[in-house]
Enzyme design. Structure first.
Site, PDB file in Angstrom:
ATOM      1  N   ARG A 156     122.740  10.603  -5.761  1.00  0.00           N
ATOM      2  CA  ARG A 156     122.895  11.940  -5.197  1.00  0.00           C
ATOM      3  C   ARG A 156     123.632  12.686  -5.904  1.00  0.00           C
ATOM      4  O   ARG A 156     123.389  14.039  -6.144  1.00  0.00           O
ATOM      5  CB  ARG A 156     123.072  11.977  -3.434  1.00  0.00           C
ATOM      6  CG  ARG A 156     121.751  11.595  -2.742  1.00  0.00           C
ATOM      7  CD  ARG A 156     122.165  11.693  -1.497  1.00  0.00           C
ATOM      8  NE  ARG A 156     120.831  11.756  -0.725  1.00  0.00           N
ATOM      9  CZ  ARG A 156     120.508  11.329   0.646  1.00  0.00           C
ATOM     10  NH1 ARG A 156     121.517  10.718   1.278  1.00  0.00           N
ATOM     11  NH2 ARG A 156     119.542  11.503   1.201  1.00  0.00           N
ATOM     12  N   LYS A 167     111.267   2.181  12.603  1.00  0.00           N
ATOM     13  CA  LYS A 167     110.463   2.597  13.888  1.00  0.00           C
ATOM     14  C   LYS A 167     109.008   3.281  13.751  1.00  0.00           C
ATOM     15  O   LYS A 167     109.124   4.098  12.917  1.00  0.00           O
ATOM     16  CB  LYS A 167     111.522   3.698  14.677  1.00  0.00           C
ATOM     17  CG  LYS A 167     112.698   3.028  15.193  1.00  0.00           C
ATOM     18  CD  LYS A 167     113.311   3.849  15.818  1.00  0.00           C
ATOM     19  CE  LYS A 167     114.628   3.330  16.571  1.00  0.00           C
ATOM     20  NZ  LYS A 167     115.391   4.517  17.238  1.00  0.00           N
ATOM     21  N   GLY A 184     116.091   8.317   0.849  1.00  0.00           N
ATOM     22  CA  GLY A 184     116.648   7.687   1.872  1.00  0.00           C
ATOM     23  C   GLY A 184     116.709   6.035   1.520  1.00  0.00           C
ATOM     24  O   GLY A 184     117.131   5.679   0.075  1.00  0.00           O
ATOM     25  N   GLY A 226     114.164  12.303   5.167  1.00  0.00           N
ATOM     26  CA  GLY A 226     113.846  13.035   6.357  1.00  0.00           C
ATOM     27  C   GLY A 226     113.006  14.158   5.696  1.00  0.00           C
ATOM     28  O   GLY A 226     111.669  14.617   6.312  1.00  0.00           O
TER      29      GLY A 226
HETATM   30  P1  AMP Z   1     114.412   3.427   8.402  1.00  0.00           P
HETATM   31  O1  AMP Z   1     115.766   3.687   8.780  1.00  0.00           O
HETATM   32  O2  AMP Z   1     113.607   3.444   9.617  1.00  0.00           O
HETATM   33  O3  AMP Z   1     113.647   3.763   7.137  1.00  0.00           O
HETATM   34  O4  AMP Z   1     114.520   1.695   8.250  1.00  0.00           O
HETATM   35  C1  AMP Z   1     115.057   0.755   7.286  1.00  0.00           C
HETATM   36  C2  AMP Z   1     115.627  -0.207   7.537  1.00  0.00           C
HETATM   37  O5  AMP Z   1     114.515  -1.231   8.257  1.00  0.00           O
HETATM   38  C3  AMP Z   1     116.307  -1.073   6.668  1.00  0.00           C
HETATM   39  O6  AMP Z   1     117.406  -1.279   6.890  1.00  0.00           O
HETATM   40  C4  AMP Z   1     115.700  -2.509   6.714  1.00  0.00           C
HETATM   41  O7  AMP Z   1     116.499  -3.451   6.734  1.00  0.00           O
HETATM   42  C5  AMP Z   1     115.171  -2.369   8.097  1.00  0.00           C
HETATM   43  N1  AMP Z   1     113.863  -3.186   8.472  1.00  0.00           N
HETATM   44  C6  AMP Z   1     112.693  -3.459   7.567  1.00  0.00           C
HETATM   45  N2  AMP Z   1     112.024  -4.317   7.957  1.00  0.00           N
HETATM   46  C7  AMP Z   1     112.528  -5.057   9.138  1.00  0.00           C
HETATM   47  C8  AMP Z   1     112.101  -6.157   9.869  1.00  0.00           C
HETATM   48  N3  AMP Z   1     111.095  -6.648   9.568  1.00  0.00           N
HETATM   49  N4  AMP Z   1     112.965  -6.393  11.089  1.00  0.00           N
HETATM   50  C9  AMP Z   1     114.079  -5.617  11.206  1.00  0.00           C
HETATM   51  N5  AMP Z   1     114.562  -4.561  10.518  1.00  0.00           N
HETATM   52  C10 AMP Z   1     113.593  -4.240   9.311  1.00  0.00           C
END
Ligand code: AMP
Length: 405
Positions: free
Chosen positions: A40, A208, A362, A386
């Protein structure tokens, strides 16, 4: 969307004028407080250099982490000021406060071409206040640093989806322009949103389903294929009747996923095999399993090798790709191959099939660098996770609307 741009300001002339710039310096730090990914900072340089070359007195506003409106040395911009000094090849002073005495003295003492970085704007609770009057008061104090002839340049794309003081309220009080980074991000995403060359593939991961629901709804109609991996895919797999054991699951979203599969099932591409692990640990025992093969009490932390092939096949013929979110727990080497495979397939499509590929900020951008992949292999890596998602969902970004000509 026609924006007032940095070039318009440069054409007016910036010599000896105080120019407030909002940059995105929200870089990851390790436990020792060192910057682990300067992406960044690097992305902010073109705008800052143009202002320096024009002889402006540059005052940069930025945030780091979530200090929650309190002064906290852990979130000081000191390491950023040091890195920025090095990258710009000139000393960047850091004010010890945001709008206090030190900031004022230093702003008044700037010479043409100097750069001053204010301390973390989120040390002040008014930066993120929902109360417009509170933000307005803070904005007035920031604007006062710019004296007469001041102007504002918005260059922190990672924050333009937020109506915060240094992004939005300052822009309402000064002549406001899009910096080079915001301009490039907006025009690139506008292209993808309004006129994607087909086949258009959207690949989503991350933890999520609920975070990505808006973008799934908004893009499922437009995209030809929707690849789903990462932590969110297990809720879809559960909706299909698979036993995901201890894998990440949003139980309350299972019905929503069933509904999405009913409506867009022909477009949604889900994993066909998985990497199962005994526990959430970098050294956990692990193996490749099929969708119903996760051993009792285990969890899946990545998509499997057959899945990578399926995803790669879909991507190989694509002409436009938008990717947001890792396919697995890429921070642990044993569970990084799904993300690596997907990223490589996107790079291959970009290089071999003339595909226009955008990585949506991100974690995905960080994973590209962490995994040592070629950043130049993609058409565009967005600095805003985001913000890029909200843009593609069709939401209004207050920090961009306020820059309209
Ligand atoms: P987000 O912040 O929603 O973009 O999610 C990213 C995070 O999701 C990363 O830190 C990954 O380690 C986690 N992630 C990806 N796949 C999995 C999984 N199968 N189980 C748990 N965490 C996960």
């Amino acid at each position: 969307m026609a924006l007032k741009k940095l070039q318009d300001l440069l054409d007016e002339g910036v010599e000896s004028r105080h120019i407030l710039v909002r940059s995105d310096f929200n870089v990851p730090l390790n436990d020792a407080g060192e910057i682990t990914d300067p992406g960044r900072i690097t992305a902010s340089l073109p705008t800052l250099k143009a202002l320096i070359d024009g002889g402006a007195k540059v005052i940069v506003m930025a945030h780091l982490g979530r200090p929650k409106g309190e002064v906290n040395p852990k979130y000081s911009l000191k390491p950023v000021a040091e890195a920025l000094s090095e990258e710009l090849g000139q000393y960047v002073a850091l004010a010890s406060d945001v709008v206090g005495e030190d900031a004022h003295e230093r702003a008044n003492g700037l010479n043409d071409g100097d750069v001053l970085l204010l301390e973390n704007v989120r040390f002040d609770p008014r930066e993120t206040s929902k109360d417009e009057a509170e933000r307005g008061e803070f904005a007035d104090q920031l604007v006062a640093l710019a004296a007469d002839q001041g102007a504002f340049v918005s260059d922190g794309f990672g924050v333009v989806h937020r109506a915060q003081t240094s992004v939005y309220d300052v822009a309402k009080r000064l002549p406001a322009y899009a910096g080079k980074l915001v301009d490039k991000e907006v025009s690139t995403l506008e292209n993808v949103a309004s006129n994607p060359e087909k086949p258009y593939v959207v690949a989503l991961g991350g933890s999520k389903v609920s975070d990505k629901l808006g973008v799934i709804e908004a893009l499922a109609g437009k995209a030809d294929h929707l690849i789903i991996g990462g932590g969110m895919c297990y809720t879809f797999l559960k909706a299909q009747g698979h036993d995901v054991q201890q894998s990440l699951l949003q139980e309350e979203m299972v019905d929503t996923c069933k509904d999405l599969l009913e409506r867009y099932g022909d477009k949604i591409v889900l994993p066909v095999d998985l990497i199962a692990a005994e526990k959430f640990d970098a050294n956990a025992a692990n193996k490749v399993v099929d969708l119903d093969g996760i051993p009792e009490g285990w969890m899946s932390l990545d998509v499997g090798p057959e899945t990578v092939k399926v995803f790669a096949e879909v991507l190989a013929t694509s002409k436009t790709v938008f990717w947001n979110g890792p396919m697995g727990v890429f921070e642990m080497p044993a569970f990084a191959e799904g993300t690596r495979g997907l990223a490589q397939a996107i790079i291959d499509a970009t290089q071999n099939n003339g595909c226009f590929s955008v990585v949506g900020g991100g974690d995905s951008a960080a994973s590209v660098r962490t995994l040592g992949l070629d950043e130049d292999g993609f058409s565009h890596i967005s600095t805003g996770g985001g913000a890029s998602l909200e843009f593609l969902e069709g939401k209004e970004l207050p920090g961009v609307s306020v820059l309209q000509a």
